[in-house]
Design an enzyme around this catalytic site. Structure first.
Site, PDB file in Angstrom:
ATOM      1  N   CYS A  63      50.183 -13.480  77.182  1.00  0.00           N
ATOM      2  CA  CYS A  63      51.587 -13.116  77.411  1.00  0.00           C
ATOM      3  C   CYS A  63      51.836 -12.726  78.855  1.00  0.00           C
ATOM      4  O   CYS A  63      52.986 -12.642  79.281  1.00  0.00           O
ATOM      5  CB  CYS A  63      52.012 -11.996  76.474  1.00  0.00           C
ATOM      6  SG  CYS A  63      51.118 -10.467  76.752  1.00  0.00           S
ATOM      7  N   CYS A 123      49.778  -5.689  71.712  1.00  0.00           N
ATOM      8  CA  CYS A 123      50.367  -4.828  72.742  1.00  0.00           C
ATOM      9  C   CYS A 123      49.722  -3.438  72.680  1.00  0.00           C
ATOM     10  O   CYS A 123      49.475  -2.819  73.720  1.00  0.00           O
ATOM     11  CB  CYS A 123      51.876  -4.722  72.543  1.00  0.00           C
ATOM     12  SG  CYS A 123      52.681  -6.299  72.210  1.00  0.00           S
TER      13      CYS A 123
HETATM   14 FE1  FES Z   1      51.882  -9.110  75.258  1.00  0.00          FE
HETATM   15 FE2  FES Z   1      53.444  -7.265  74.310  1.00  0.00          FE
HETATM   16  S1  FES Z   1      53.766  -9.401  74.210  1.00  0.00           S
HETATM   17  S2  FES Z   1      51.670  -6.987  75.491  1.00  0.00           S
END
Ligand code: FES
Length: 128
Positions: A35, A104
């Site tokens: 991400c 996360c």
């Molecule tokens: Fe990767 Fe939240 S989407 S840390």
């Protein structure tokens, strides 16, 4: 059910302990390659206790809420307790995260682990 709990929204909109500690005793930075989110934790440690903790997170709402909650959970705690903090405990303290957002909370756990590793390696050098 709403996607995010009230606690997640609260810690996302009013994150606790945001910032840096210039003379930190331990600093840890981690990122998630998928991400692209990045989290950095700063620890001020005295008497083997976390006196202060701050974070900078460039990431999603769950990453910001997880960092904020993680700092609240370890602030004032002995280092040995902070070491045991799991991403699950962070997610539970936030009243849950959606499954696909659990990574996360892993960032928060890893950033603290890395900051503690940094603290121990600095301490070893000092003691040499
Ligand atoms: Fe990767 Fe939240 S989407 S840390």
């Amino acid at each position: 059910m709403a996607l995010y709990s009230e606690k997640v929204m609260d810690h996302f909109l009013n994150p606790r302990n945001v910032g840096t500690i210039p003379d930190a005793d331990g600093v840890g930075e981690v990122g998630n390659a998928k991400c692209g989110d990045i989290m950095k934790m700063y620890l001020k440690i005295d008497n083997d206790t976390i006196q202060d903790v701050k974070f900078e997170t460039f990431g999603c709402a769950s990453a910001i809420a997880s960092s904020s909650m993680a700092t609240e959970l370890i602030k004032g705690q002995p280092v040995e307790e902070a070491k045991k903090l799991t991403n699950k405990a962070v997610a539970e303290a936030l009243d849950g995260l959606p499954d696909y957002k659990m990574h996360c909370s892993v960032l928060a756990q890893e950033a603290i682990e890395k900051a503690l590793e940094n603290y121990y390696s600095k301490k070893e050098k000092k003691d040499e």
